[in-house]
Every structure is written in C-alpha cells, then in structure tokens.
Design a protein around this motif. Structure first.
Motif, PDB file in Angstrom:
ATOM      1  N   SER A   1       0.824  -1.223   0.000  1.00  0.00           N
ATOM      2  CA  SER A   1       0.000   0.000   0.000  1.00  0.00           C
ATOM      3  C   SER A   1       0.853   1.266   0.000  1.00  0.00           C
ATOM      4  N   SER A   2       2.142   1.124   0.306  1.00  0.00           N
ATOM      5  CA  SER A   2       3.025   2.300   0.295  1.00  0.00           C
ATOM      6  C   SER A   2       3.443   2.706  -1.120  1.00  0.00           C
TER       7      SER A   2
ATOM      8  N   SER B   1      -1.531  -4.041   3.097  1.00  0.00           N
ATOM      9  CA  SER B   1      -0.778  -3.457   4.220  1.00  0.00           C
ATOM     10  C   SER B   1      -0.498  -4.552   5.251  1.00  0.00           C
TER      11      SER B   1
END
Ligand code: ZN
Ligand code: ZN
Length: 273
Positions: free
Chosen positions: A133-134, A154
């Motif tokens: 998710s980053s 995540s």
C-alpha cells in the motif's frame, strides 16, 4: 502529455533503482490473525521465470526475480523481474501463457522486481496486481491505465486459496512476501527480503501458526553466513536461495543443507505434492 512524461520519468527511476543495502528496522504494525484455515492443503508448482541464476540454459538471465506459483485453481506471478521482454521470453520457453496468469504480486518497488510489470500488463491486463500500500500513485495509475486492477496490501492478506501475503514489512523499502500452505507444509517466498530474511520467516511462522517451515525460496539479500544456522534453529527444512542471496551464503547453504538445498534459478520447476 505532461502526465505521461511524469509517469515515464517515474518508471525510469524504478528501472534504475535496484536492491540496495539492507537496513532492518523494528517490527512494523502488522496485525496477526488466524489463517491457513481448513485441513486441505494445496499441491503447488513453483516455476522460476526470472532470475540472475540459471538452471535451464535455454532461458535468459538478468538481474531480478520472478516466479510463477501454480495451484489447482490459479496461476500467480510473484514479481516480474527487471525486463518484460526477458520475462515473456522465459515464460514462453516454460510453456506458460501470460494470459493464464490471473494474479500478480509485487514484493517491493525496486526495478529488478517490478520492471517487467508494464510490459506484462500489455500482454495480459485481466489480472489483479497485489501491491504494497506504500506504493506511489504513479504505479497505481500505470496499472489502471493498462486496464488492470490492483489491490493494496498493508497487513497480512489472503491472495488466493492457500496463498497469503505477509503484508508489507518495513525495509526500506517496504516489502511483502508470500506464504503458501502446501501439502508438505509452509512455504515462504521472498523477492529481495529487505526487511530481513530471518525476520520474514519468523513472521510467516507467527501468521501461519506453524512450528516449522517446509521451504524458504527467493532472494535473501546478502545475509551474513550466520543465518544458515539461524535457519536450522527456526526449523527451516529446505532452502532455495537465489537472486540477491550472494554466492558465499548460497554455497554455505548447499554445504549445510545437502540434499535439502534446491538450486533455484530460471527454468527450475519445483513440484510440491
Ligand atoms: Zn530490492
Ligand atoms: Zn532484488
């Protein structure tokens, strides 16, 4: 037009960005929940389609990692290597139709793991891409612009029956690894293991509630030789280190593990049934 230039610039940045030095950080905020439910376990085939190590001389090598995971129901591509031409060439040699892949998992943002993604999506966009998710918006829009879908990961997450992501663990960069509930036991597959290979394996044991690990496969990111003994201590039965593990540690594993060392590299097929 401006967006295209920015996107191209970003992708160029990825392709020039390779696995750097590992800095292990304290545990992230991953959550723990019961997984690996049910008693039925999968028959799994693992096929190396991208690696800097070579097992089949007909295949092309390049710095990076990419492995196809076949279950009885679906085909998952874990990492796409650094170059889609080589990825697609190797898949063809291994008689894997790109269109037979329905899920792609990208371990982390380095170009040697996701450089082949864009070219792959041009062959088959009917996939869901599981990304940490980053990841920046530029990657997400590249995926949707190609007509594919993505899912952000995540914490730990189910990717398919018997196949789970550890969720992104802190590196840098953040990275997700896969856990498979095979007939022989827990399999852990890592792209480059920036969060630390022993830490990843311990996390996988924790998530899966398993006391031992049947197989750890992938890039171990130039660990110290002491990890060979640590692997014994944490109950790793078989090892298939490749990509960024380094020759010295790979040879050390070969000596220590003997017939439980699997030489992994492009063209290798591992059937777990
Ligand atoms: Zn990397
Ligand atoms: Zn790498």
């Amino acid at each position: 037009m401006k967006t295209q230039i920015v996107l191209l610039g970003t992708l160029f940045l990825f392709s020039g960005s390779f696995c750097g030095t590992n800095t292990e950080k304290a545990n992230g905020t991953e959550r723990t929940s019961p997984i690996f439910e049910g008693t039925e376990k999968a028959e799994i085939t693992l096929i190396s389609v991208f690696d800097n190590y070579q097992v089949n001389p007909e295949m092309k090598t390049w710095w990076g990692f990419g492995t196809v995971i076949k279950t009885s129901e679906e085909n998952i591509l874990f990492d796409t290597g650094g170059n889609s031409e080589i990825l697609l060439f190797n898949m063809q040699k291994m008689h894997i139709d790109p269109k037979s892949i329905n899920k792609v998992v990208i371990s982390h943002i380095h170009g040697d793991h996701m450089g082949g993604l864009e070219g792959f999506l041009e062959e088959n966009n009917e996939v869901t891409v599981f990304i940490p998710s980053s990841f920046p918006n530029s990657v997400k829009s590249m995926i949707t612009n190609k007509g594919a879908k993505y899912e952000e990961v995540s914490g730990y997450k189910k990717v398919a029956d018997f196949v789970y992501s550890t969720g992104e663990l802190s590196g840098p960069p953040n990275e997700q690894s896969l856990m498979i509930n095979s007939k022989k036991g827990l399999i852990v597959i890592t792209g480059c293991a920036h969060p630390g290979i022993v830490r990843i394996v311990k996390k996988a044991k924790e998530f899966s509630k398993k006391d031992s690990v049947y197989l750890v496969l992938g890039g171990f990111h130039h660990p110290p030789k002491s990890i060979i003994q640590e692997f014994r201590e944490i109950g790793v039965e078989k090892v298939a280190p490749s990509h960024c593990t380094g020759d010295a540690v790979r040879d050390g594993f070969k000596k220590e593990y003997g017939s439980d060392f699997i030489e992994y590299g492009v063209g290798k097929i591992i059937e777990v049934n």
